[in-house]
Scaffold this motif. Structure first.
Motif, short mmCIF file in Angstrom:
data_model
loop_
_atom_site.label_atom_id
_atom_site.label_comp_id
_atom_site.label_asym_id
_atom_site.label_seq_id
_atom_site.Cartn_x
_atom_site.Cartn_y
_atom_site.Cartn_z
N PRO A 1 6.70 32.95 24.22
CA PRO A 1 5.73 33.73 25.18
C PRO A 1 6.26 34.93 25.57
CG PRO A 1 6.29 31.71 26.14
CD PRO A 1 7.01 31.65 24.86
N ILE A 2 7.53 34.77 26.27
CA ILE A 2 8.41 35.84 26.75
C ILE A 2 9.27 36.42 25.81
CG2 ILE A 2 9.72 36.30 28.98
CD1 ILE A 2 8.36 34.13 30.26
N LYS A 3 9.41 37.58 25.66
CA LYS A 3 10.08 38.55 24.47
C LYS A 3 10.87 39.64 25.54
CE LYS A 3 7.60 37.26 20.38
NZ LYS A 3 6.66 36.85 21.09
N HIS A 4 12.10 39.54 25.39
CA HIS A 4 12.89 40.68 25.90
C HIS A 4 13.72 41.76 24.81
CE1 HIS A 4 15.29 43.07 28.81
NE2 HIS A 4 16.27 42.50 28.35
N LEU A 5 13.11 42.90 24.98
CA LEU A 5 14.04 43.77 24.12
C LEU A 5 13.69 43.58 22.42
CD1 LEU A 5 17.18 45.19 25.65
CD2 LEU A 5 15.07 46.05 25.80
N PRO A 6 12.39 43.30 22.09
CA PRO A 6 12.31 42.78 20.87
C PRO A 6 12.45 43.98 19.74
CG PRO A 6 10.06 43.19 21.91
CD PRO A 6 11.09 43.35 22.88
N ASN A 7 13.65 44.50 19.37
CA ASN A 7 14.05 45.56 18.66
C ASN A 7 14.70 44.73 17.30
OD1 ASN A 7 15.76 46.15 21.18
ND2 ASN A 7 16.91 46.13 19.35
N GLY A 8 15.19 45.85 16.63
CA GLY A 8 16.00 45.19 15.45
C GLY A 8 17.37 44.71 15.96
N ASP B 1 12.91 48.12 13.77
CA ASP B 1 12.44 47.12 14.34
C ASP B 1 12.74 45.79 13.32
OD1 ASP B 1 10.71 48.13 16.20
OD2 ASP B 1 9.40 49.01 14.77
N GLU B 2 13.83 46.14 12.37
CA GLU B 2 14.24 45.15 11.43
C GLU B 2 15.16 44.02 11.85
OE1 GLU B 2 15.61 47.44 8.22
OE2 GLU B 2 13.77 47.90 7.47
N ARG B 3 14.56 42.99 11.91
CA ARG B 3 15.56 41.69 12.44
C ARG B 3 16.06 41.18 11.30
NH1 ARG B 3 12.22 38.31 14.05
NH2 ARG B 3 10.20 39.32 13.61
N ILE B 4 17.31 41.07 10.91
CA ILE B 4 18.00 40.27 10.00
C ILE B 4 18.78 39.00 10.69
CG2 ILE B 4 18.13 42.34 8.74
CD1 ILE B 4 21.32 42.27 9.38
N ASP B 5 18.78 38.96 11.99
CA ASP B 5 19.35 37.73 12.55
C ASP B 5 18.43 37.02 13.24
OD1 ASP B 5 22.63 38.75 12.74
OD2 ASP B 5 21.05 40.27 12.92
N HIS B 6 18.43 35.58 12.80
CA HIS B 6 17.11 34.83 13.29
C HIS B 6 17.64 33.56 13.77
CE1 HIS B 6 14.74 37.75 10.91
NE2 HIS B 6 15.64 37.54 9.93
N ILE B 7 16.62 33.22 14.34
CA ILE B 7 16.80 31.55 15.07
C ILE B 7 15.30 30.88 14.96
CG2 ILE B 7 17.27 29.87 16.92
CD1 ILE B 7 18.96 32.13 18.30
N PHE B 8 15.57 29.71 13.86
CA PHE B 8 14.18 29.16 13.68
C PHE B 8 14.52 27.34 14.16
CE2 PHE B 8 14.67 32.22 10.18
CZ PHE B 8 13.21 32.40 10.16
N VAL B 9 13.44 26.84 14.65
CA VAL B 9 13.40 25.79 15.08
C VAL B 9 12.29 24.59 14.53
CG1 VAL B 9 14.42 26.31 17.49
CG2 VAL B 9 12.07 26.25 17.22
N THR B 10 12.65 23.29 14.57
CA THR B 10 11.68 22.34 14.06
C THR B 10 10.93 22.00 15.39
OG1 THR B 10 13.20 20.52 14.80
CG2 THR B 10 13.24 21.42 12.40
N LYS B 11 9.75 21.30 14.96
CA LYS B 11 8.45 21.30 15.79
C LYS B 11 8.77 20.56 16.97
CE LYS B 11 5.31 21.27 11.99
NZ LYS B 11 4.44 20.59 11.06
N GLN B 12 9.81 19.90 17.24
CA GLN B 12 10.24 19.04 18.41
C GLN B 12 10.67 20.01 19.68
OE1 GLN B 12 11.44 18.60 15.46
NE2 GLN B 12 11.75 16.41 15.14
N PHE B 13 10.59 21.18 19.38
CA PHE B 13 10.97 22.29 20.34
C PHE B 13 10.05 23.06 20.70
CE2 PHE B 13 15.39 21.70 17.94
CZ PHE B 13 15.95 21.69 18.90
N THR B 14 9.95 23.34 22.17
CA THR B 14 9.13 24.38 22.63
C THR B 14 10.05 25.63 22.84
OG1 THR B 14 7.62 22.71 23.58
CG2 THR B 14 7.44 24.99 24.56
#
Length: 304
Positions: A220-227, A239-252
């Motif tokens: 809900p809070i994003k800081h400097l959402p650029n590439g 705006d191209e993001r090539i580094d990512h973090i994905f989480v499973t459903k247990q995380f908020t």
């Protein structure tokens, strides 16, 4: 009334203890390349900034990419509160780049660890998959919190190939399969340099899997959402993001940031222009970046 208040305090204290808040970063630190020194971006110039950035933010976990053995040694020396897991991609021991996963050793206990290769033979060290140019890896660890509810979490850290189109898509399928096999229904996250943007087919394999969610979308809070790739250019805009973090459903997911920090060095004499003097140069600074990628940072909460 006096009996109700202690009961309420106990209730809230027990619920607070059931939640772990994690501060996590993915950071391609850029390998130690001799050519970088010509532009004043050499490893020895950058490592103090990279290490102090990590220590200042006090991350619980930092997934790094492109880490050569000498870089790993330098970082561990400058970050004594961290331990790490990971192996070299070329031989499964020390040779080649590591996807070194750093963790706060006073807060987490390492229970299990391993590395698999992003190839048709993930268990064979040094194996190169599909049309990839290099051998690529994913390092993972199972950790238990030493505080709170002493929860366990699986952390995966990868670096996908930068050339192989098929390799990236097959790697995305492979990491999902491996995560489900290794972590099962336990809380897990995967981060790294995926070398694909948020509108690519390999990204969609993960984002539409119904197993993991991109922290960028969930926060809900994003800081400097650029590439995330900057190429050592402080003026690069994408705006191209090539580094990512994905989480499973247990995380908020609570917060997401791209840490676009720069620092300044004195203008080198080699860049002296007509009319410049050493005195005038002393008042000027040359903006530099810690790496050719910006670190991605997220704050997540894991509740039982």
């Amino acid at each position: 009334m006096n009996k109700i208040i202690p009961a309420l305090l106990l209730f809230f204290a027990s619920h607070i203890a059931l939640a772990d808040n994690l501060y996590i970063a993915s950071f391609n630190i850029r390998t130690d390349a001799a050519s970088d020194y010509k532009k004043f971006d050499g490893w020895s110039q950058r490592v103090p900034v990279i290490s102090s950035l990590i220590r200042f933010h006090d991350f619980d976990f930092v997934g790094t990419q492109e880490v050569k053995p000498n870089q790993l040694a330098d970082m561990l020396k400058l970050m004594p509160e961290y331990a790490h897991i990971g192996v070299g991609r070329d031989d499964g021991t020390e040779k080649g780049e590591h996807c070194a996963l750093f963790y706060k050793k006073d807060k987490y206990t390492l229970l299990e660890q391993d590395t698999f290769w992003l190839s048709e033979t993930p268990g064979i060290a040094g194996s190169k998959g599909w049309d990839a140019r290099y051998a690529r890896i994913c390092t993972w660890g199972k950790f238990q919190s030493k505080t709170g509810a002493k929860q366990t979490v699986y952390i995966f850290n990868l670096h996908m190939d930068h050339k192989g189109v098929q390799a990236r898509e097959e790697s995305a399928k492979l990491v999902l399969k491996m995560m489900k096999s290794i972590a099962g229904k336990s809380p897990a996250l995967i981060m790294g340099d995926f070398n694909v943007t948020q509108i690519s087919a390999p990204y969609a394999v993960l984002a539409k899997s119904n197993y993991v969610t991109d922290c960028f979308d969930a926060a809900p809070i994003k800081h400097l959402p650029n590439g995330t790739f900057n190429g050592f250019n402080v003026n690069r805009r994408t705006d191209e993001r090539i580094d990512h973090i994905f989480v499973t459903k247990q995380f908020t997911v609570e917060r997401y940031a791209i840490l676009g920090e720069c620092y300044w060095i004195p203008v080198p004499k080699e860049l002296m222009k007509e009319g410049d003097t050493e005195k005038s140069l002393a008042k000027k600074g040359l903006p530099k970046l810690p790496s050719d990628h910006f670190p991605v940072a997220v704050k997540v909460r894991l509740a039982e």
